[in-house]
Structure formats: structure tokens, C-alpha cells
Design a protein around this motif. Structure first.
Motif: not given
Length: 138
Positions: A31, A78, A98, A100, A109
Motif C-alpha cells: 500500500k 496495513n 507499507l 504487510g 507491516t
């Protein structure tokens, strides 16, 4: 209860840490915050070039971890990391990736922060008090 820790040392180049947290065998859920997760490295380098800040610290690395019995998913981890980042003013304007992972017995994460702010070109810095606030939010 989740814990968050700042990681010191590690890879010298931002490419090294991004390659590590996105390795295929890690099966990472990615992310991006203020950047696209697929092009985070390129965007972070572009920011460094824009402000002529290619030297010194290249990134900051944090890890948000949950105990095995929390049964949390990578996406949920996340989401929680993103919420913590939104609540901490020290992250405003920074590109963050991010990643995870559940490659250990617990979900965690990786939070990779570009060292250069995309909005103003300032380097990422935080105080003990700001880190304590981040832990409290966690």
C-alpha cells in the motif's frame, strides 16, 4: 496488543529496503501513501532529485507487529499502519510504502518512509516525544 518499533541501521540505499520488503517470497501486501505502491521507488527517487537530496539517510524504517493470536490479515495490518500514519503529523507530505507480511508466526507491516518530504523537500526527522505519541496511538 500491537507494537511499533523504529529500525536502525540496515540497508544504505532505499532500493535495498524496498527490494527486501517486496520480495516475491514474502508475499507482501503493498500500500502506498502519497505514492503508488507499484512505483514507490521511482517516485521517492524523483522527490530526492527534485530537491537535490540524494545523500545522507535515504529512508526511515518502522515495523508494526501483532501477536500470533490476534489473527489479523496483512490488509488489516496495513490499514492500522495507515491510520497511525494519518494521526501522526510527522508523516505529513512524506511518501510511504507499507508492506504487510506474514512470513513469521506473526503479522507485521514494514513502514518505509522516504527521507525527503514531497511537499517541501525537508528531511524526515522526529523527536522522542513524537515517537512516544506514535506508540500511544498504536
Amino acid at each position: 496488543m500491537a507494537i511499533i518499533k523504529a529500525i536502525s541501521g540496515g540497508a544504505l540505499y532505499i532500493s535495498d529496503i524496498i527490494n527486501y520488503v517486496t520480495r516475491e517470497e514474502k508475499d507482501a501486501v503493498l500500500k502506498g501513501i502519497n505514492c503508488n505502491e507499484e512505483s514507490a521507488f521511482d517516485e521517492m527517487i524523483a522527490t530526492k532529485l527534485l530537491y537535490n537530496k540524494l545523500d545522507g539517510r535515504q529512508y526511515k524504517h518502522f515495523i508494526l507487529s501483532f501477536p500470533p493470536d490476534d489473527n489479523i490479515t496483512a490488509d488489516q495490518c496495513n490499514e492500522i499502519a495507515e491510520e497511525i500514519i494519518k494521526r501522526c503529523p510527522m508523516f505529513k507530505g512524506f511518501e510511504i510504502l507499507l508492506a504487510g507480511h506474514q512470513d513469521k508466526e506473526h503479522q507485521h507491516t514494514h513502514i518505509i518512509v522516504n527521507s525527503v518530504n514531497a511537499e517541501n523537500g525537508k528531511k524526515f526527522r522526529y523527536s522522542k516525544a513524537e515517537f512516544a505519541e506514535m506508540k500511544n496511538i498504536c
